[in-house]
Design an enzyme around this catalytic site. Structure first.
Site, short mmCIF file in Angstrom:
data_model
loop_
_atom_site.label_atom_id
_atom_site.label_comp_id
_atom_site.label_asym_id
_atom_site.label_seq_id
_atom_site.Cartn_x
_atom_site.Cartn_y
_atom_site.Cartn_z
N HIS A 167 0.86 -1.18 0.00
CA HIS A 167 0.00 0.00 0.00
C HIS A 167 0.91 1.24 0.00
O HIS A 167 2.01 1.19 0.56
CB HIS A 167 -0.85 -0.05 1.27
CG HIS A 167 -1.93 0.98 1.37
ND1 HIS A 167 -1.69 2.29 1.72
CD2 HIS A 167 -3.27 0.88 1.19
CE1 HIS A 167 -2.84 2.95 1.75
NE2 HIS A 167 -3.82 2.11 1.43
N ASP A 174 2.70 -4.59 8.00
CA ASP A 174 1.51 -3.76 7.86
C ASP A 174 0.31 -4.69 8.02
O ASP A 174 -0.01 -5.47 7.12
CB ASP A 174 1.55 -3.09 6.47
CG ASP A 174 0.25 -2.38 6.14
OD1 ASP A 174 -0.69 -2.45 6.95
OD2 ASP A 174 0.20 -1.76 5.07
N GLN A 206 -4.93 -5.26 6.91
CA GLN A 206 -5.91 -6.23 6.41
C GLN A 206 -5.86 -7.55 7.17
O GLN A 206 -6.72 -8.40 6.98
CB GLN A 206 -5.69 -6.49 4.91
CG GLN A 206 -5.81 -5.25 4.05
CD GLN A 206 -7.20 -4.62 4.11
OE1 GLN A 206 -8.19 -5.23 4.50
NE2 GLN A 206 -7.27 -3.36 3.72
N LYS A 218 -10.77 -0.55 10.25
CA LYS A 218 -10.91 -1.80 9.47
C LYS A 218 -11.25 -2.97 10.39
O LYS A 218 -11.52 -4.07 9.92
CB LYS A 218 -9.62 -2.07 8.70
CG LYS A 218 -9.31 -0.94 7.71
CD LYS A 218 -8.24 -1.31 6.76
CE LYS A 218 -7.59 -0.10 6.13
NZ LYS A 218 -8.09 0.19 4.80
N CYS A 260 -4.66 2.38 -3.77
CA CYS A 260 -3.43 2.89 -3.15
C CYS A 260 -2.29 1.91 -3.29
O CYS A 260 -1.48 1.74 -2.36
CB CYS A 260 -3.65 3.24 -1.68
SG CYS A 260 -4.85 4.52 -1.43
N1 PMP Z 1 -1.98 -0.67 4.52
C1 PMP Z 1 -2.95 -1.43 4.00
C2 PMP Z 1 -2.62 -2.83 3.56
C3 PMP Z 1 -4.24 -0.92 3.87
O1 PMP Z 1 -5.20 -1.68 3.37
C4 PMP Z 1 -4.50 0.41 4.30
C5 PMP Z 1 -5.86 1.03 4.16
N2 PMP Z 1 -6.42 0.83 2.89
C6 PMP Z 1 -3.45 1.15 4.85
C7 PMP Z 1 -2.20 0.58 4.95
C8 PMP Z 1 -3.65 2.53 5.36
O2 PMP Z 1 -4.51 2.53 6.45
P1 PMP Z 1 -5.11 3.88 7.02
O3 PMP Z 1 -5.61 4.65 5.83
O4 PMP Z 1 -6.21 3.43 7.92
O5 PMP Z 1 -4.03 4.58 7.74
#
Ligand code: PMP
Length: 403
Positions: free
Chosen positions: A121, A198, A201, A224, A361
């Site tokens: 991401h 990270d 998910q 999430k 993203c």
């Molecule tokens: N890493 C992953 C794998 C994600 O799915 C996300 C959110 N789509 C993020 C980082 C970023 O999370 P946040 O926007 O809640 O900070």
């Protein structure tokens, strides 16, 4: 194994359309709907219970402080960690930026290297690029296999003693692929590097145990995991956290301030400058209570089964290409020949089916897959086969429209 609904949809007011019809929400990977219990907790904490934390000498503030610190314990227990290893952040993004700016700035030197992967991401790419540009470090990118797993054989071949950090997604937000944590940790530690996972998910769908996993940093976001936005957690091993300098200055993170010199509070307070997201933290804990009440193993089994069913059903369309591994955690990405994912998403919306269309993203991953965007369906505890059936009906209608 059943793929039926594992919890009452009625717990989730967000799972209805404004007309009160079922909404086929398949975008939990972006953010999860909230159970009524979390909504009630947040409303109560914003209302009758509301006060600041840590400073008040009056009863309600003391109560709020107890609730806030209990929330930290709940988060710590959720990942089998000690509570002084949990830093509240605005979310995973801020947690990674914290590690990059505090640990990265203080520990890395010109010529040091960081290993990321092709499926990260943007929030696990850009903070490291900012650090690279400030510190003169190098970033290497571990490829993924054709079925969408981080290629750990390649990682093994790439890692050198110059690598000081490996930062990988535990579960891909596009492909649902699950990292082999044990091997990734052992590869990183084998060259003396730290490893950050990270867990955005993974936290909503995989049981986490920081003591067993033995990584160095783990980040995730409450929204999430069925909790509020604006809060998340950084977990780091206590000795690493203790050695990290502050990254933001202000109230609550100090020990003693004079104009000549300021000393800092121990971790985790050292990393939590300013009035914290009090209500959100308690809402986060309430969401964790809800999730653990169901059982994370049951959630994982439920979502894996739904993902399998979805892959089977979607695989019947000749013009549809599925991405990612057969065995994925709660997330399916695909494209349909001749139909832009945004058009698909718009037509599905007319059928009360909410999917995500775009680069999620993860633009470098889109480049690797050779597409500008994918359609993505992702599952949560409230989904069942009726949502997959609605998705399939919507795709059939889309294909009729596109001839
Ligand atoms: N890493 C992953 C794998 C994600 O799915 C996300 C959110 N789509 C993020 C980082 C970023 O999370 P946040 O926007 O809640 O900070």
């Amino acid at each position: 194994m059943t793929t039926g609904t594992m919890t009452s949809r009625a717990d989730f007011p967000g799972m209805l359309t404004p007309e009160g019809q079922p909404w086929h929400y398949l975008d939990t990977a972006a953010t999860a709907q909230k159970p009524q219990a979390v909504i009630d907790t947040v409303a109560r904490k914003l209302g009758a219970d509301y006060a600041t934390v840590h400073r008040g000498v009056y009863g309600r503030s003391a109560e709020m402080t107890l609730g806030f610190e209990a929330a930290r314990r709940t988060v710590a227990d959720f990942v089998n960690a000690d509570e002084n290893e949990i830093v509240f952040t605005r979310g995973a993004t801020e947690a990674i930026n914290l590690v990059a700016q505090s640990w990265g700035s203080s520990q890395l030197e010109v010529g040091d290297r960081i290993l990321l992967s092709e499926l990260e991401h943007h929030s696990n790419i850009v903070p490291w690029q900012l650090l690279r540009d400030r510190k003169g470090i190098e970033i290497d990118v571990c490829p993924i296999t054709d079925d969408g797993l981080i290629d750990l054989d390649a990682a093994e071949a790439m890692l050198t003693p110059r690598h000081k950090l490996v930062a990988f997604a535990h579960v891909s937000n596009v492909l649902g692929s699950v990292l082999d944590v044990e091997r990734a940790v052992s590869l990183a530690h084998g060259v003396g590097a730290k490893i950050l996972l990270d867990g955005c998910q993974a936290a909503p769908r995989i049981a986490l145990d920081m003591k067993a996993m033995d990584c160095d940093f783990y980040v995730f976001s409450a929204h999430k995991v069925y909790g509020p936005t604006g809060i998340g957690a950084l977990w780091a091993k206590a000795d690493i956290l203790d050695a990290m300098p502050p990254w933001q200055g202000g109230g609550a993170m100090i020990d003693r301030v004079t104009f000549e010199r300021t000393t800092y509070a121990p971790a985790p307070a050292r990393f939590e400058a300013g009035t914290p997201a009090i209500v959100e933290a308690v809402g986060f804990a309430s969401a964790i209570d809800y999730v653990t009440g169901i059982g994370i193993e049951r959630i994982e089994a439920h979502e894996r089964a739904l993902t399998r069913t979805a892959r089977e059903e979607l695989g019947r369309f000749n013009s549809l290409r599925l991405f990612g591994p057969e065995e994925a955690a709660g997330i399916v990405s695909f494209e349909i020949d001749g139909v832009h994912p945004h058009d698909l998403g718009t037509i599905l919306d007319e059928e009360s089916v909410a999917i995500r269309a775009g680069h999620h993203c993860a633009q470098p991953l889109m480049d690797r897959l050779g597409v500008p965007a994918t359609a993505r369906a992702s599952f949560g505890i409230y989904n069942d086969e009726t949502d997959i059936a609605a998705l399939v009906r919507g795709i059939e209608r889309t294909l009729r429209i596109f001839g």
